[in-house]
Design an enzyme around this catalytic site. Structure first.
Site, PDB file in Angstrom:
ATOM      1  N   LYS A   1      69.894  56.006  19.263  1.00 59.55           N
ATOM      2  CA  LYS A   1      69.393  54.844  20.004  1.00 59.55           C
ATOM      3  C   LYS A   1      68.616  53.961  19.043  1.00 59.55           C
ATOM      4  O   LYS A   1      67.399  54.103  18.868  1.00 59.55           O
ATOM      5  CB  LYS A   1      68.502  55.296  21.163  1.00 59.55           C
ATOM      6  CG  LYS A   1      68.250  54.191  22.187  1.00 59.55           C
ATOM      7  CD  LYS A   1      69.518  53.822  22.928  1.00 59.55           C
ATOM      8  CE  LYS A   1      69.288  52.734  23.967  1.00 59.55           C
ATOM      9  NZ  LYS A   1      70.522  52.307  24.608  1.00 59.55           N
TER      10      LYS A   1
ATOM     11  N   SER B   1      74.759  51.213  27.668  1.00 61.98           N
ATOM     12  CA  SER B   1      73.452  51.561  28.235  1.00 61.98           C
ATOM     13  C   SER B   1      73.440  51.314  29.743  1.00 61.98           C
ATOM     14  O   SER B   1      74.176  51.929  30.474  1.00 61.98           O
ATOM     15  CB  SER B   1      72.337  50.801  27.518  1.00 61.98           C
ATOM     16  OG  SER B   1      72.058  51.402  26.270  1.00 61.98           O
TER      17      SER B   1
END
Length: 614
Positions: A199, A404
């Protein structure tokens, strides 16, 4: 005090008057343009003539939806350059032209084109191939082909270029600007909370360079996209992939041998079929489709006018079941948001409308989003679950980008479709809070105060208290586990299996299918077909389920889409080196304006938000 109130009321009235005045001026200009079009536009005559060419004159970027400003007056005064082209308009025009006896060819015009994500380019190419199967031809002409425009152009039967032009192929990639050194100099910081080693959102604020994990993930992502690009170009141009790759890698040596002639380089490489000046090109096309009404024109019609002429009133009538296409386009934010941004409340309401409307039998959720607020994403997902509970199939159709939060809202759909070059995944979560205490202290601004608990501190003016930091990190970790559970439930996987392919890692649609994150690879046409089959429909129509855009916003958007001195002046002012540098920094910092999640938890793929070297 009464004097101040009177003055303030006067200012408000003046502001209202100025807004109304500006609107009337805009309306007058648009009316003049419309009247001018009625008297001088020969498009209707063009359409009656046979053997016409349909011109795909692409403007700006290719988008799923036009972004609409919440304040059209401010947009007008700022001179924002936001002319874009909707993907569905392009594909609809090509579909109609395929069956139209009056259209014998398509001309691709990239003069005002600024690019698109790969999946949209490949999809348009697919539609052009369908057009060519009808026995009609596609022609491309340009002064300069960049990577995006050339991919579409490669689907043409014949590609021509100005002798002084160039075809620029350079590969896919992403390069970030890193601000840690700058933040340290101004004594500011971004306090980051995250889960998932891949991430990489917010890395530019906490590092001076790309992390090894981000480098690994990006290389695989862009490598997969580039393979698809090369494969399509090679297939359409009947050149081996190896020749194209070697041509790019050896372009400097080959160009030296040609004395720096980029036009000849493109011709020798087989990227174009010929070099023609504009006059030569016009004469060439006149021999094919005939002359137009202008002295040196071509018998052609622009696709926007063509669509207006081809409007099918029957499609607007009642009496048919509806497959609703609901759009999730842009960053996901909490609350009501204008078109072009996914508002948690806005999209939830639209999905609720389709659930409560008895004529809607199935929903295609078209997602083109890097994600955003975790809370808003969950609100939307709950509405997807309620649609399914009501017995209405929900098909998630991923456009260029569904990462996401974009994946979060798709995870529980009955089926998930994406193109092989869709960017998806990024199953991870983070939180970020800036702290400018040191920056302000440098110029003499400090903060102090009292609170009844140890959880209080002035926003942006102090580091987050340790207890608050622990709360946020705990919430982020809980959010990640929740994300894993959602995906595991929706994809019939174990949490451990999801975690293996999660960690914030971004994938192509092709790879996501292998990993079990998708059901099928395909475009929106195939997603609609799947919805129709699941709902067992025969007599139906497809409706784009969008909020009505206020008339004044439509008018101003039309004005901003016109070519004019205001736009050109704005372009010149914004393209100076110092302005471009400031713009890049402002855009990066503006990311914090998109973060309005009540729990400071974000499922957002920041690295996906910039076009990939279009």
């Amino acid at each position: 005090m009464s004097l101040i109130k009177s003055f303030w009321k006067f200012i408000q009235k003046l502001q209202s008057f100025v807004g109304t005045f500006l609107f009337l001026v805009v309306l007058l200009i648009i009316s003049s343009l419309i009247i001018s079009g009625l008297f001088f536009d020969s498009s209707d005559d063009d359409q009656k003539r046979s053997n016409s060419a349909l011109v795909l004159n692409l403007k700006g970027a290719i988008v799923e939806q036009e972004a609409i400003s919440a304040d059209p007056y401010q947009q007008l005064l700022a001179g924002e350059v936001n002319a874009n082209t909707r993907l569905r308009d392009i594909t609809k025009a090509i579909e109609l032209a395929t069956e139209d006896e009056n259209i014998n060819s398509i001309i691709l015009n990239f003069k005002d084109f600024s690019g698109a994500y790969p999946s949209k380019l490949h999809y348009i190419g697919h539609k052009l191939n369908e057009f060519k199967k009808s026995g009609k031809k596609v022609y491309a002409y340009g002064n300069l082909y960049d990577q995006s425009s050339y991919l579409i152009a490669s689907f043409a039967d014949e590609i021509y270029m100005h002798p002084q032009g160039a075809a620029l192929l350079y590969g896919y990639g992403s390069f970030q600007t890193y601000y840690l050194g700058f933040l340290e100099k101004v004594k500011a910081e971004v306090q980051l909370f995250r889960v998932g080693k891949y991430k990489s959102a917010m890395e530019p604020f906490i590092r001076r360079d790309m992390s090894d994990e981000a480098r690994e993930a990006n290389l695989e992502l862009y490598g997969g996209l580039w393979q698809h690009y090369i494969a399509d170009v090679a297939s359409q141009r009947e050149i081996s992939p190896e020749s194209i790759i070697q041509g790019i890698e050896n372009s400097d040596k080959n160009l030296i041998e040609l004395n720096g002639d980029l036009g000849k380089l493109a011709l020798n490489s087989g990227l174009v079929d010929g070099l023609k000046t504009r006059e030569e090109w016009v004469h060439y096309m006149q021999d094919i489709v005939g002359k137009g009404p202008e002295a040196e024109g071509i018998n052609q019609i622009g696709f926007r006018q063509y669509l207006a002429n081809q409007l099918n009133i029957a499609d607007l009538g009642p009496g048919k079941d509806i497959v609703a296409i609901v759009y999730a386009t842009g960053n996901i934010m909490d609350g009501e948001m204008p078109q072009g941004t996914v508002g948690g409340e806005t999209l939830s309401r639209q999905l609720r409308e389709t659930r409560l409307d008895d004529s809607v039998k199935a929903v295609v959720l078209r997602i083109d989003s890097p994600g955003g607020s975790a809370f808003a994403s969950e609100l939307i997902r709950q509405e997807v679950l309620l649609l399914k509970k009501a017995g209405k199939p929900v098909i998630a159709s991923m456009a260029s980008l569904a990462a996401s939060g974009g994946y979060w809202i798709a995870a529980n759909a009955d089926q998930i479709w994406a193109s092989p070059t869709t960017i998806t995944g990024s199953i991870g979560i983070f939180g970020a809070i800036p702290n400018v205490e040191g920056t302000l202290a440098e110029i003499g601004i400090t903060s102090d105060g009292v609170g009844t608990t140890s959880l209080l501190s002035p926003a942006l003016m102090k580091p987050v208290p340790e207890k608050v930091s622990n709360i946020i990190q705990s919430n982020i970790e809980n959010g990640y586990r929740r994300f894993l559970d959602i995906v595991a439930e929706g994809r019939n996987m174990t949490v451990e299996q999801v975690d293996e392919v999660a960690q914030g890692r971004v994938w192509t649609g092709e790879k996501a299918l292998e990993l079990g994150l998708l059901d099928h690879t395909g475009n929106i046409d195939q997603a609609i077909k799947a919805a129709v089959e699941m709902a067992e429909l025969s007599d139906y129509k497809v409706v784009h389920w969008e909020d009505n855009v206020p008339f004044e916003m439509q008018v101003i958007a039309k004005l901003l889409n016109q070519d004019g001195t205001m736009k050109e002046a704005a372009k010149i002012a914004l393209n100076s080196p110092e302005q471009m540098l400031l713009k890049k920094f402002r855009e990066k910092m503006a990311l914090f304006n998109l973060m309005n999640d009540p729990g400071h938890a974000y499922v957002l793929c920041v690295s996906c938000m910039s076009p990939i070297n279009p």
